[in-house]
Design a protein around this motif. Structure first.
Motif, PDB file in Angstrom:
ATOM      1  N   ASP A  87      35.748  -5.500 -49.240  1.00  0.00           N
ATOM      2  CA  ASP A  87      34.607  -4.898 -48.623  1.00  0.00           C
ATOM      3  C   ASP A  87      34.337  -5.245 -47.452  1.00  0.00           C
ATOM      4  O   ASP A  87      33.488  -5.295 -46.925  1.00  0.00           O
ATOM      5  CB  ASP A  87      33.251  -5.444 -49.645  1.00  0.00           C
ATOM      6  CG  ASP A  87      33.479  -6.977 -49.799  1.00  0.00           C
ATOM      7  OD1 ASP A  87      34.239  -7.708 -49.155  1.00  0.00           O
ATOM      8  OD2 ASP A  87      32.654  -7.429 -50.733  1.00  0.00           O
ATOM      9  N   ARG A  88      35.398  -5.531 -46.640  1.00  0.00           N
ATOM     10  CA  ARG A  88      35.273  -5.820 -45.517  1.00  0.00           C
ATOM     11  C   ARG A  88      34.598  -4.948 -44.249  1.00  0.00           C
ATOM     12  O   ARG A  88      33.875  -5.328 -43.444  1.00  0.00           O
ATOM     13  CB  ARG A  88      36.863  -6.024 -44.829  1.00  0.00           C
ATOM     14  CG  ARG A  88      37.064  -6.560 -43.424  1.00  0.00           C
ATOM     15  CD  ARG A  88      38.366  -7.175 -43.085  1.00  0.00           C
ATOM     16  NE  ARG A  88      38.812  -7.467 -41.925  1.00  0.00           N
ATOM     17  CZ  ARG A  88      39.646  -7.730 -41.239  1.00  0.00           C
ATOM     18  NH1 ARG A  88      40.908  -7.827 -41.887  1.00  0.00           N
ATOM     19  NH2 ARG A  88      40.116  -7.708 -40.004  1.00  0.00           N
ATOM     20  N   GLU A  89      34.996  -3.740 -44.390  1.00  0.00           N
ATOM     21  CA  GLU A  89      34.346  -2.750 -43.407  1.00  0.00           C
ATOM     22  C   GLU A  89      32.809  -2.719 -43.676  1.00  0.00           C
ATOM     23  O   GLU A  89      31.911  -2.933 -42.624  1.00  0.00           O
ATOM     24  CB  GLU A  89      35.111  -1.180 -43.706  1.00  0.00           C
ATOM     25  CG  GLU A  89      36.057  -0.781 -42.862  1.00  0.00           C
ATOM     26  CD  GLU A  89      36.354   0.566 -43.089  1.00  0.00           C
ATOM     27  OE1 GLU A  89      35.413   1.143 -43.327  1.00  0.00           O
ATOM     28  OE2 GLU A  89      37.534   0.691 -43.169  1.00  0.00           O
ATOM     29  N   ALA A  90      32.171  -2.886 -44.963  1.00  0.00           N
ATOM     30  CA  ALA A  90      30.792  -2.777 -45.319  1.00  0.00           C
ATOM     31  C   ALA A  90      30.193  -4.041 -44.626  1.00  0.00           C
ATOM     32  O   ALA A  90      29.008  -4.075 -44.179  1.00  0.00           O
ATOM     33  CB  ALA A  90      30.551  -2.836 -46.846  1.00  0.00           C
ATOM     34  N   LEU A  91      30.840  -5.105 -45.046  1.00  0.00           N
ATOM     35  CA  LEU A  91      30.333  -6.381 -44.278  1.00  0.00           C
ATOM     36  C   LEU A  91      30.329  -6.612 -42.778  1.00  0.00           C
ATOM     37  O   LEU A  91      29.288  -6.791 -42.190  1.00  0.00           O
ATOM     38  CB  LEU A  91      31.600  -7.371 -44.795  1.00  0.00           C
ATOM     39  CG  LEU A  91      31.042  -8.914 -44.487  1.00  0.00           C
ATOM     40  CD1 LEU A  91      31.425 -10.016 -45.636  1.00  0.00           C
ATOM     41  CD2 LEU A  91      31.858  -9.850 -43.229  1.00  0.00           C
ATOM     42  N   ILE A  92      31.134  -6.034 -42.178  1.00  0.00           N
ATOM     43  CA  ILE A  92      31.194  -5.790 -40.795  1.00  0.00           C
ATOM     44  C   ILE A  92      30.116  -4.994 -40.359  1.00  0.00           C
ATOM     45  O   ILE A  92      29.394  -5.456 -39.315  1.00  0.00           O
ATOM     46  CB  ILE A  92      32.642  -5.203 -40.133  1.00  0.00           C
ATOM     47  CG1 ILE A  92      33.895  -6.160 -40.671  1.00  0.00           C
ATOM     48  CG2 ILE A  92      32.716  -5.318 -38.673  1.00  0.00           C
ATOM     49  CD1 ILE A  92      33.725  -7.672 -40.474  1.00  0.00           C
ATOM     50  N   ALA A  93      29.921  -3.744 -40.864  1.00  0.00           N
ATOM     51  CA  ALA A  93      28.524  -2.846 -40.534  1.00  0.00           C
ATOM     52  C   ALA A  93      27.489  -3.877 -40.707  1.00  0.00           C
ATOM     53  O   ALA A  93      26.744  -3.762 -39.916  1.00  0.00           O
ATOM     54  CB  ALA A  93      28.820  -1.702 -41.266  1.00  0.00           C
ATOM     55  N   GLN A  94      27.486  -4.299 -41.821  1.00  0.00           N
ATOM     56  CA  GLN A  94      26.178  -5.228 -42.128  1.00  0.00           C
ATOM     57  C   GLN A  94      25.900  -6.062 -41.186  1.00  0.00           C
ATOM     58  O   GLN A  94      24.752  -6.264 -40.734  1.00  0.00           O
ATOM     59  CB  GLN A  94      26.286  -5.998 -43.479  1.00  0.00           C
ATOM     60  CG  GLN A  94      25.290  -6.708 -43.964  1.00  0.00           C
ATOM     61  CD  GLN A  94      25.745  -7.471 -45.150  1.00  0.00           C
ATOM     62  OE1 GLN A  94      25.636  -7.161 -46.393  1.00  0.00           O
ATOM     63  NE2 GLN A  94      26.352  -8.645 -45.069  1.00  0.00           N
ATOM     64  N   GLU A  95      26.950  -6.824 -40.877  1.00  0.00           N
ATOM     65  CA  GLU A  95      26.666  -8.186 -39.769  1.00  0.00           C
ATOM     66  C   GLU A  95      26.481  -7.568 -38.388  1.00  0.00           C
ATOM     67  O   GLU A  95      25.565  -8.173 -37.709  1.00  0.00           O
ATOM     68  CB  GLU A  95      27.855  -8.907 -39.838  1.00  0.00           C
ATOM     69  CG  GLU A  95      27.985  -9.744 -41.059  1.00  0.00           C
ATOM     70  CD  GLU A  95      26.678 -10.243 -41.552  1.00  0.00           C
ATOM     71  OE1 GLU A  95      26.050 -11.308 -40.864  1.00  0.00           O
ATOM     72  OE2 GLU A  95      26.025  -9.810 -42.347  1.00  0.00           O
TER      73      GLU A  95
END
Ligand SMILES: Cc1cc2nc3c(=O)[nH]c(=O)nc-3n(C[C@H](O)[C@H](O)[C@H](O)COP(=O)(O)OP(=O)(O)OC[C@H]3O[C@@H](n4cnc5c(N)ncnc54)[C@H](O)[C@@H]3O)c2cc1C
Ligand code: SF4
Length: 496
Positions: free
Chosen positions: A480-488
């Motif tokens: 879920d790296r992309e979602a995490l980067i967007a969230q942060e």
């Protein structure tokens, strides 16, 4: 004519002035105009200086002035001063000398090891890194501390296996007797009134005003040392890296405050701890762990302050961290923060102007590292906020140890930790709206998400560091790296 010794605010113990017939202490108000200090830090320093003046009575002159220069102008005759412990104070002394005032500088006194010892150790190392562990062993041997027949006491240099345990499960405190605390007196009352008056004149402080928790006299420092050795030292090792929400001191000593004010010599503290082991009152693992902090870390960061040079704090920004400290963080106002660990830590800072080591490193420093707070600004924040904060001790601890801003001159890898580690070493996650194992979504722990985001942002800079290779491999496998980067990215610099 006898020479009067000018005693600086971090030179308040006998080892700094016991051999001086007369001393002068200058309370310079402009220092408080230029920097917004934690109120308890201002209280502690003024209270300690005024207590010394009261103790030395007619052998001391206490001057209240706007500046050091104005204070010194009111003192006749030649002066001497023990070598100042910060560059700014050295600069003031140099300036006074340039103005033609007779002011001689005596060698430094507040540490166990000398600069010559450190420089000789540095020279012997050649191109090898200046590792704390090697420095510490060298000093133990040279000063014969916890050494038996040339070997380390207990047969080992390091007791990490016994030490650094998680806190007892289900406990809110370690169950040790309440720590020594001082009884405030008339001098404290007057300091409080004066600080109130300064505030009404426009001088700004932040944080809660008292009660005073730390020693301001030598007698109080000895009482705190005795209390620590009797009631906490034995538990120091196992719980040195643990944190419990209802136990502000845990098995730590709180002695950084009187040691940094110069009230008590670090040698006295080391000797008291060593005697406790010799007399069978504390186990070697705890005594070694504690002595390592002073003979190792404290001496090491003192020498590094001078060794790294005047530009160390401002030149060091290896991770290109430029975020300004948000107001809720810099003023330690926890109301805006929902992440329980951070809100708890900021409340401690607000209420006491002090936290133990693991709060500084694992929560406050770790958050600043993950969020890219500016290292020089963080260093200054720790310094004006913590009652034991001084330039010599802050520089390497903040820039090197907590923020890895020197790119590894001091530490071998960044101290970045996610929520699972915080959950293991504290009891704070139980009371939190987030979950330490979740990294994306409404329950995502800001420290866990922040950890992976930190690796993502700094992956190129950390790629050559073999101690980070497992962590970076983990990053590459995150589904879920992309979602995490967007969230942060969306979270930005807001309060978690
Ligand atoms: C980001 C950060 C900021 C820090 N700021 C300060 C500071 O302003 N002033 C300060 O004295 N220490 C500072 N430290 C070091 C350490 O956290 C404190 O010395 C310690 O928490 C003080 O509490 P104590 O006296 O109960 O220590 P204990 O745990 O009882 O340790 C005993 C003594 O060892 C010495 N010591 C332990 N660790 C260190 C260290 N890393 N560097 C230097 N001395 C050490 C201290 O004199 C301390 O009193 C900082 C550490 C970090 C990571
Ligand atoms: S869940 Fe995360 S934010 Fe909450 S207390 Fe634990 S580490 Fe801190």
């Amino acid at each position: 004519m006898t020479t009067t010794r000018w005693v600086l605010a971090d030179q308040l113990g006998e080892h700094f002035h016991g051999d001086a017939a007369h001393i002068v202490i200058i309370e310079a108000k402009d220092l408080f105009r230029s920097t917004k200090y934690h109120r308890q830090k201002a209280h502690l320093v003024l209270s300690a200086m005024r207590h010394l003046a009261a103790e030395r009575a007619e052998n001391a002159t206490y001057v209240r002035a706007d500046s050091f220069a104005m204070g010194l102008a009111s003192i006749a005759g030649p002066l001497e001063v023990v070598a100042p412990q910060s560059r700014s104070a050295s600069g003031v002394v140099g300036h006074v000398q340039q103005q033609g005032r007779e002011l001689s500088v005596l060698p430094a006194r507040g540490f166990i090891t000398s600069e010559a010892e450190f420089q000789s150790w540095v020279a012997d190392r050649g191109k090898r890194r200046l590792l704390l562990e090697d420095w510490y062993r060298t000093v133990r041997v040279a000063h014969g501390v916890l050494i038996e027949d040339g070997e380390p006491a207990g047969g080992r240099w390091n007791f990490d296996e016994e030490n650094r345990q998680p806190p007892p499960r289900g406990a809110a405190t370690l169950g040790l007797p309440l720590p020594w605390t001082p009884v405030e007196d008339e001098i404290d009352r007057q300091v409080r009134l004066d600080l109130d008056a300064w505030e009404s004149e426009g001088i700004e402080f932040f944080g809660a005003d008292g009660p005073r928790r730390f020693p301001v006299t030598r007698d109080e420092a000895h009482a705190a040392l005795t209390d620590f050795v009797e009631h906490r030292l034995a538990e120091f090792g196992p719980f040195e890296d643990a944190l419990l929400s209802e136990d502000w001191l845990m098995a730590h000593s709180g002695l950084s405050v009187p040691m940094n004010l110069g009230l008590i010599h670090p040698r006295e503290v080391v000797q008291a701890a060593e005697e406790s082991w010799i007399n069978g009152r504390a186990p070697i693992a705890s005594v070694e762990g504690f002595i390592r902090q002073i003979l190792g870390w404290r001496e090491y960061v003192w020498h590094l302050y001078w060794h790294f040079g005047p530009s160390y704090v401002d030149r060091s920004n290896a991770l290109d961290a430029h975020e300004p400290l948000p107001r809720w963080f810099s003023e330690a106002s926890a109301d805006e923060v929902t992440a329980h660990c951070l809100s708890w830590a900021l409340t401690e800072v607000h209420d006491k102007g002090w936290t133990h080591h693991i709060v500084r490193l694992m929560i406050l420093g770790n958050w600043a590292l993950q969020r890219g707070y500016d290292p020089a600004e963080m260093t200054r924040w720790f310094q004006r906020t913590f009652v034991d904060g001084y330039p010599w001790v802050m520089a390497a601890n903040t820039v090197g140890m907590a923020l890895f801003a020197d790119g590894g001159e001091m530490s071998t890898k960044p101290y970045a930790a996610g929520g699972s580690y915080i959950n293991k070493m504290t009891n704070l996650c139980a009371g939190c709206r987030y979950k330490p194992t979740v990294r994306v979504g409404a329950e995502a722990c800001p420290f866990t998400a922040g950890y992976w985001n930190f690796l993502h942002v700094n992956q190129e800079k950390l790629a050559g560091n073999h101690r980070m290779s497992m962590a970076l491999a983990g990053l590459r496998k995150l589904g879920d790296r992309e979602a995490l980067i967007a969230q942060e990215a969306e979270r930005g610099n807001s309060a978690p």
